[in-house]
Design an enzyme around this catalytic site. Sequence first.
Site, PDB file in Angstrom:
ATOM      1  N   GLU A 131      -1.367 -32.183  29.229  1.00 31.87           N
ATOM      2  CA  GLU A 131      -0.113 -31.570  29.707  1.00 31.87           C
ATOM      3  C   GLU A 131       1.083 -32.117  28.927  1.00 31.87           C
ATOM      4  OE1 GLU A 131       0.293 -30.148  33.473  1.00 31.87           O
ATOM      5  OE2 GLU A 131      -1.866 -29.920  33.751  1.00 31.87           O
ATOM      6  N   THR A 165       1.497 -34.829  25.358  1.00 33.03           N
ATOM      7  CA  THR A 165       1.289 -36.260  25.102  1.00 33.03           C
ATOM      8  C   THR A 165       2.573 -37.042  25.414  1.00 33.03           C
ATOM      9  OG1 THR A 165       2.051 -36.034  22.822  1.00 33.03           O
ATOM     10  CG2 THR A 165      -0.327 -35.737  23.209  1.00 33.03           C
TER      11      THR A 165
HETATM   12  C1  LIG Z   1      -9.736 -34.032  29.258  1.00 35.56           C
HETATM   13  C2  LIG Z   1      -8.746 -33.017  28.761  1.00 35.56           C
HETATM   14  C3  LIG Z   1      -8.471 -31.904  29.542  1.00 35.56           C
HETATM   15  C4  LIG Z   1      -7.591 -30.922  29.091  1.00 35.56           C
HETATM   16  N1  LIG Z   1      -7.380 -29.811  29.834  1.00 35.56           N
HETATM   17  C5  LIG Z   1      -6.650 -28.787  29.325  1.00 35.56           C
HETATM   18  C6  LIG Z   1      -6.553 -27.535  30.023  1.00 35.56           C
HETATM   19  O1  LIG Z   1      -7.091 -27.358  31.126  1.00 35.56           O
HETATM   20  N2  LIG Z   1      -5.871 -26.528  29.439  1.00 35.56           N
HETATM   21  C7  LIG Z   1      -5.269 -26.661  28.213  1.00 35.56           C
HETATM   22  O2  LIG Z   1      -4.661 -25.695  27.738  1.00 35.56           O
HETATM   23  N3  LIG Z   1      -5.334 -27.838  27.534  1.00 35.56           N
HETATM   24  C8  LIG Z   1      -6.007 -28.888  28.067  1.00 35.56           C
HETATM   25  N4  LIG Z   1      -6.111 -30.077  27.361  1.00 35.56           N
HETATM   26  C9  LIG Z   1      -5.500 -30.176  26.033  1.00 35.56           C
HETATM   27  C10 LIG Z   1      -4.313 -31.115  25.967  1.00 35.56           C
HETATM   28  O3  LIG Z   1      -3.203 -30.548  26.611  1.00 35.56           O
HETATM   29  C11 LIG Z   1      -4.063 -31.446  24.480  1.00 35.56           C
HETATM   30  O4  LIG Z   1      -5.129 -32.300  24.071  1.00 35.56           O
HETATM   31  C12 LIG Z   1      -2.730 -32.097  24.242  1.00 35.56           C
HETATM   32  O5  LIG Z   1      -1.678 -31.194  24.466  1.00 35.56           O
HETATM   33  C13 LIG Z   1      -2.612 -32.654  22.812  1.00 35.56           C
HETATM   34  O6  LIG Z   1      -2.994 -31.702  21.865  1.00 35.56           O
HETATM   35  P1  LIG Z   1      -4.054 -32.116  20.727  1.00 35.56           P
HETATM   36  O7  LIG Z   1      -5.209 -32.773  21.389  1.00 35.56           O
HETATM   37  O8  LIG Z   1      -4.310 -30.941  19.878  1.00 35.56           O
HETATM   38  O9  LIG Z   1      -3.317 -33.240  19.877  1.00 35.56           O
HETATM   39  P2  LIG Z   1      -2.271 -32.982  18.692  1.00 35.56           P
HETATM   40  O10 LIG Z   1      -1.222 -32.021  19.096  1.00 35.56           O
HETATM   41  O11 LIG Z   1      -3.030 -32.710  17.431  1.00 35.56           O
HETATM   42  O12 LIG Z   1      -1.592 -34.428  18.581  1.00 35.56           O
HETATM   43  C14 LIG Z   1      -2.186 -35.515  17.870  1.00 35.56           C
HETATM   44  C15 LIG Z   1      -1.176 -36.664  17.875  1.00 35.56           C
HETATM   45  O13 LIG Z   1       0.012 -36.241  17.198  1.00 35.56           O
HETATM   46  C16 LIG Z   1       1.139 -36.418  18.044  1.00 35.56           C
HETATM   47  N5  LIG Z   1       2.122 -35.357  17.793  1.00 35.56           N
HETATM   48  C17 LIG Z   1       1.903 -34.023  17.674  1.00 35.56           C
HETATM   49  N6  LIG Z   1       3.056 -33.376  17.503  1.00 35.56           N
HETATM   50  C18 LIG Z   1       4.032 -34.308  17.512  1.00 35.56           C
HETATM   51  C19 LIG Z   1       5.459 -34.272  17.383  1.00 35.56           C
HETATM   52  N7  LIG Z   1       6.126 -33.126  17.228  1.00 35.56           N
HETATM   53  N8  LIG Z   1       6.133 -35.442  17.464  1.00 35.56           N
HETATM   54  C20 LIG Z   1       5.479 -36.612  17.634  1.00 35.56           C
HETATM   55  N9  LIG Z   1       4.133 -36.717  17.765  1.00 35.56           N
HETATM   56  C21 LIG Z   1       3.431 -35.579  17.705  1.00 35.56           C
HETATM   57  C22 LIG Z   1       0.584 -36.335  19.461  1.00 35.56           C
HETATM   58  O14 LIG Z   1       1.443 -36.959  20.390  1.00 35.56           O
HETATM   59  C23 LIG Z   1      -0.733 -37.062  19.300  1.00 35.56           C
HETATM   60  O15 LIG Z   1      -0.542 -38.444  19.344  1.00 35.56           O
HETATM   61  C24 LIG Z   1      -6.946 -31.098  27.823  1.00 35.56           C
HETATM   62  C25 LIG Z   1      -7.211 -32.239  27.062  1.00 35.56           C
HETATM   63  C26 LIG Z   1      -8.098 -33.186  27.503  1.00 35.56           C
HETATM   64  C27 LIG Z   1      -8.389 -34.391  26.639  1.00 35.56           C
END
Ligand SMILES: Cc1cc2nc3c(=O)[nH]c(=O)nc-3n(C[C@H](O)[C@H](O)[C@H](O)COP(=O)(O)OP(=O)(O)OC[C@H]3O[C@@H](n4cnc5c(N)ncnc54)[C@H](O)[C@@H]3O)c2cc1C
Length: 292
Positions: free
Chosen positions: A275, A277
């Site tokens: 929801e 990071t």
């Molecule tokens: C157990 C679990 C359940 C989940 N459930 C759902 C769900 O029900 N529905 C759904 O839609 N999603 C769900 N998610 C997804 C979750 O919301 C995403 O994993 C999260 O938003 C981060 O996206 P990402 O994993 O692609 O990481 P990325 O966006 O690739 O980020 C990688 C790193 O880069 C950093 N980063 C990225 N952009 C920036 C920026 N602009 N400035 C600074 N730092 C940045 C991030 O903070 C992080 O540290 C779930 C995830 C998990 C692990």
Amino acid sequence: MVGEIIGRYGTDEQTSYYVPKLTSGQYLAGSFALSEPGAGSDPGGMQTTATATRDGFVLNGSKAWVTSGAHAGVLVVWARTAPRETHPGAKGISCFLVERGTPGMKPGPAEKKMGLRGSNTVPIAFDDCRLPKSALLGELNQGFAVAMTALDGGRIGISAQATGIASAALEEATRYAKDRRQFDRPIADFQAIQWLIADSKMELDAARLLCLRAACSKRDGRPFTREASVAKLFASEAANRICDRALQVHGGYGYVRDFAAERHVRDVRVTRIYEGTSEIQRTVIARSVLRT
Ligand SMILES: Cc1cc2nc3c(=O)[nH]c(=O)nc-3n(C[C@H](O)[C@H](O)[C@H](O)COP(=O)(O)OP(=O)(O)OC[C@H]3O[C@@H](n4cnc5c(N)ncnc54)[C@H](O)[C@@H]3O)c2cc1C
């Protein structure tokens, strides 16, 4: 979260059809399918498309990390309905209600998660998944705002989740500190242990109050985007520290499965990730503070 979105943005027909099924438990769950393999923090970069046909839409693409996706009676799914060239970023995205078992929707195998093993999280592929016109939730090309509104409320939920896990961790640590004896006395007699417990209690109370402040703002109809991000950021980060301290109080027993301490550390970790990071919460908060 899913019921709330449908209640707020749905037509009367959508609301009266889906919401009672969600609230009564007739549907085991509802799911929120926004993230994709290549679009997490930046959901505007999504690749899933919904192409309009004469009688509805055809969904194609992949969603990732869909919590309860294999069990949900209905999924809220976001897809691009206008090309990125004319509608860049968050524009041109729409929101759809997809019923479990709709042909063309294929949940993948459950993710092997570090924690939160009581919930099921799956990727979902959409391969020529045909939806009726009535599946559109809200206005065409205005779906991104629906997602952002839902996440504001969801972040209060995650701050409550983090606070709850941390509360359990502190209770366990307190109980253990009173029971465990070293040097002929309970380890709770050592100031080093007392300070771990004191710091955790301080952070737990602050997390709970920030969570309640955001929840009260939402309940009272005041703006709460910033409050929700502040609560989510603080509660999730504090809860991670609290669970880590609780494990430390357990010594070696904290590192094995005999006690709940190690599970709390695993379960709480994700609250800093989903929801939005912690980094994204900081962006939301800073943007809001700098605007005022
Ligand atoms: C157990 C679990 C359940 C989940 N459930 C759902 C769900 O029900 N529905 C759904 O839609 N999603 C769900 N998610 C997804 C979750 O919301 C995403 O994993 C999260 O938003 C981060 O996206 P990402 O994993 O692609 O990481 P990325 O966006 O690739 O980020 C990688 C790193 O880069 C950093 N980063 C990225 N952009 C920036 C920026 N602009 N400035 C600074 N730092 C940045 C991030 O903070 C992080 O540290 C779930 C995830 C998990 C692990």
